[in-house]
Design a protein around this motif. Structure first.
Motif, mmCIF file in Angstrom:
data_model
loop_
_atom_site.group_PDB
_atom_site.id
_atom_site.type_symbol
_atom_site.label_atom_id
_atom_site.label_comp_id
_atom_site.label_asym_id
_atom_site.label_seq_id
_atom_site.Cartn_x
_atom_site.Cartn_y
_atom_site.Cartn_z
ATOM 1 N N LEU A 108 0.849 -1.181 0.000
ATOM 2 C CA LEU A 108 0.000 0.000 0.000
ATOM 3 C C LEU A 108 0.886 1.232 0.000
ATOM 4 C CD1 LEU A 108 -2.554 -0.992 2.805
ATOM 5 C CD2 LEU A 108 -2.825 -1.281 0.326
ATOM 6 N N ASP A 109 0.475 2.224 -0.761
ATOM 7 C CA ASP A 109 1.168 3.506 -0.780
ATOM 8 C C ASP A 109 0.355 4.431 0.126
ATOM 9 O OD1 ASP A 109 2.980 5.443 -1.448
ATOM 10 O OD2 ASP A 109 2.294 5.674 -3.517
ATOM 11 N N THR A 110 0.765 4.549 1.392
ATOM 12 C CA THR A 110 -0.073 5.176 2.414
ATOM 13 C C THR A 110 0.369 6.593 2.766
ATOM 14 O OG1 THR A 110 1.273 4.239 4.198
ATOM 15 C CG2 THR A 110 -0.633 2.954 3.464
ATOM 16 N N TYR A 111 -0.632 7.412 3.006
ATOM 17 C CA TYR A 111 -0.458 8.788 3.487
ATOM 18 C C TYR A 111 -1.541 8.995 4.531
ATOM 19 C CZ TYR A 111 1.997 8.818 -0.917
ATOM 20 O OH TYR A 111 2.832 8.494 -1.940
ATOM 21 N N ALA A 112 -1.241 9.764 5.580
ATOM 22 C CA ALA A 112 -2.221 9.896 6.658
ATOM 23 C C ALA A 112 -2.229 11.303 7.232
ATOM 24 C CB ALA A 112 -1.919 8.882 7.762
ATOM 25 N N LEU A 113 -3.398 11.700 7.689
ATOM 26 C CA LEU A 113 -3.597 13.004 8.308
ATOM 27 C C LEU A 113 -4.454 12.804 9.551
ATOM 28 C CD1 LEU A 113 -3.461 16.183 8.029
ATOM 29 C CD2 LEU A 113 -5.662 15.977 6.865
ATOM 30 N N LEU A 114 -3.991 13.309 10.668
ATOM 31 C CA LEU A 114 -4.761 13.280 11.907
ATOM 32 C C LEU A 114 -5.620 14.534 11.936
ATOM 33 C CD1 LEU A 114 -5.193 11.699 14.553
ATOM 34 C CD2 LEU A 114 -3.396 13.119 15.560
ATOM 35 N N ILE A 115 -6.910 14.378 11.929
ATOM 36 C CA ILE A 115 -7.833 15.501 11.780
ATOM 37 C C ILE A 115 -7.645 16.538 12.882
ATOM 38 C CG2 ILE A 115 -10.286 16.128 11.833
ATOM 39 C CD1 ILE A 115 -10.772 13.445 10.292
ATOM 40 N N GLU A 116 -7.525 16.109 14.123
ATOM 41 C CA GLU A 116 -7.395 17.067 15.234
ATOM 42 C C GLU A 116 -6.063 17.799 15.219
ATOM 43 O OE1 GLU A 116 -10.554 14.276 16.288
ATOM 44 O OE2 GLU A 116 -8.532 13.994 15.543
ATOM 45 N N ASP A 117 -5.098 17.270 14.517
ATOM 46 C CA ASP A 117 -3.755 17.862 14.495
ATOM 47 C C ASP A 117 -3.588 18.854 13.353
ATOM 48 O OD1 ASP A 117 -1.167 18.030 15.644
ATOM 49 O OD2 ASP A 117 -0.374 16.796 14.011
ATOM 50 N N ALA A 118 -4.580 18.937 12.473
ATOM 51 C CA ALA A 118 -4.451 19.779 11.287
ATOM 52 C C ALA A 118 -5.355 20.998 11.399
ATOM 53 C CB ALA A 118 -4.812 18.973 10.043
ATOM 54 N N PRO A 119 -4.764 22.194 11.401
ATOM 55 C CA PRO A 119 -5.609 23.384 11.342
ATOM 56 C C PRO A 119 -6.401 23.362 10.026
ATOM 57 C CG PRO A 119 -3.266 23.976 11.397
ATOM 58 C CD PRO A 119 -3.359 22.492 11.405
ATOM 59 N N LEU A 120 -7.489 24.095 9.984
ATOM 60 C CA LEU A 120 -8.376 24.056 8.827
ATOM 61 C C LEU A 120 -7.638 24.333 7.522
ATOM 62 C CD1 LEU A 120 -11.194 23.689 7.694
ATOM 63 C CD2 LEU A 120 -11.622 26.111 8.152
ATOM 64 N N ASP A 121 -6.742 25.301 7.499
ATOM 65 C CA ASP A 121 -6.045 25.614 6.249
ATOM 66 C C ASP A 121 -5.154 24.453 5.795
ATOM 67 O OD1 ASP A 121 -4.286 26.086 8.385
ATOM 68 O OD2 ASP A 121 -3.291 27.755 7.383
ATOM 69 N N ARG A 122 -4.511 23.765 6.738
ATOM 70 C CA ARG A 122 -3.690 22.607 6.368
ATOM 71 C C ARG A 122 -4.560 21.450 5.878
ATOM 72 N NH1 ARG A 122 0.005 19.101 5.656
ATOM 73 N NH2 ARG A 122 0.627 17.454 7.071
ATOM 74 N N MET A 123 -5.697 21.249 6.551
ATOM 75 C CA MET A 123 -6.589 20.175 6.132
ATOM 76 C C MET A 123 -7.110 20.438 4.719
ATOM 77 S SD MET A 123 -9.901 18.484 7.962
ATOM 78 C CE MET A 123 -9.020 18.443 9.493
ATOM 79 N N LEU A 124 -7.533 21.657 4.459
ATOM 80 C CA LEU A 124 -8.010 21.996 3.119
ATOM 81 C C LEU A 124 -6.900 21.851 2.084
ATOM 82 C CD1 LEU A 124 -10.241 25.097 3.898
ATOM 83 C CD2 LEU A 124 -10.989 22.822 3.187
ATOM 84 N N GLU A 125 -5.709 22.261 2.441
ATOM 85 C CA GLU A 125 -4.556 22.109 1.541
ATOM 86 C C GLU A 125 -4.333 20.633 1.197
ATOM 87 O OE1 GLU A 125 -0.184 22.184 2.913
ATOM 88 O OE2 GLU A 125 -0.658 24.254 2.357
ATOM 89 N N GLN A 126 -4.396 19.777 2.202
ATOM 90 C CA GLN A 126 -4.192 18.353 1.987
ATOM 91 C C GLN A 126 -5.311 17.740 1.145
ATOM 92 O OE1 GLN A 126 -1.642 16.017 3.117
ATOM 93 N NE2 GLN A 126 -0.666 18.014 2.990
ATOM 94 N N VAL A 127 -6.548 18.086 1.448
ATOM 95 C CA VAL A 127 -7.675 17.553 0.691
ATOM 96 C C VAL A 127 -7.578 17.994 -0.764
ATOM 97 C CG1 VAL A 127 -10.191 17.678 0.388
ATOM 98 C CG2 VAL A 127 -9.211 17.265 2.652
ATOM 99 N N MET A 128 -7.259 19.251 -0.996
ATOM 100 C CA MET A 128 -7.140 19.736 -2.374
ATOM 101 C C MET A 128 -5.966 19.058 -3.090
ATOM 102 S SD MET A 128 -8.338 23.763 -2.058
ATOM 103 C CE MET A 128 -6.687 24.308 -1.883
#
Length: 160
Positions: A102-122
């Motif tokens: 598996l080629d895995t990447y992960a983001l912890l939701i509580e650890d990501a400010p909204l701008d970082r989360m949006l950046e990652q999703v985009m």
């Protein structure tokens, strides 16, 4: 997961990758992760057997997880074994490629400010929505992180 398995468990190689994906999800759950989403992509969600004349070699997996309550209640617990598990098991791309294909990447939701989360999703949307070589539009699959469905999905793999 059962619908994902029904759609993509079409060969021995694909079934093996799906078993690995379910094993990765089981590993994540061992530390108390219960809620989140995973996005699946790569050649696995394409018809590479026809378009490229080969079986898929891996599954690209982007995981967004909510932290277990134990880590929200105790930052000290997160700083010790929590972060260690996250970085060495969930987010270790090289290790997960070796043990699960598996080629895995992960983001912890509580650890990501909204701008970082949006950046990652985009970023992941832009990467997963096009073929790497041709830039042709394609889809990807979003599945909730729900271990209860994984047993049913695994049973489907074995029954096919």
């Amino acid at each position: 997961m059962p619908e994902f398995v029904q759609a993509f468990a079409t060969s021995i190689e694909r079934k093996s990758l799906l078993r690995n994906l379910i094993a990765y999800r089981a590993l994540i759950a061992t530390d108390g992760y219960e809620r989140g989403y995973q996005f699946f992509d790569g050649s696995f969600v394409e018809n590479v057997e026809v378009t490229r004349g080969r079986a898929p070699k891996d599954i690209d997996v982007f995981t967004m997880l909510h932290a277990p309550q134990k880590y929200l209640d105790s930052f000290a617990l997160w700083q010790g074994p929590g972060f260690q598990f996250w970085s060495s098991e969930i987010a270790d791309q090289k290790l997960n490629k070796e043990r699960f294909s598996l080629d895995t990447y992960a983001l912890l939701i509580e650890d990501a400010p909204l701008d970082r989360m949006l950046e990652q999703v985009m970023y992941w949307y832009s990467l997963f929505s096009h073929q790497r070589d041709t830039f042709a539009w394609k889809g990807f699959v979003a599945v909730s992180f729900d271990r209860a469905q994984d047993d049913e999905a695994l049973a489907l793999i074995e029954a096919m």
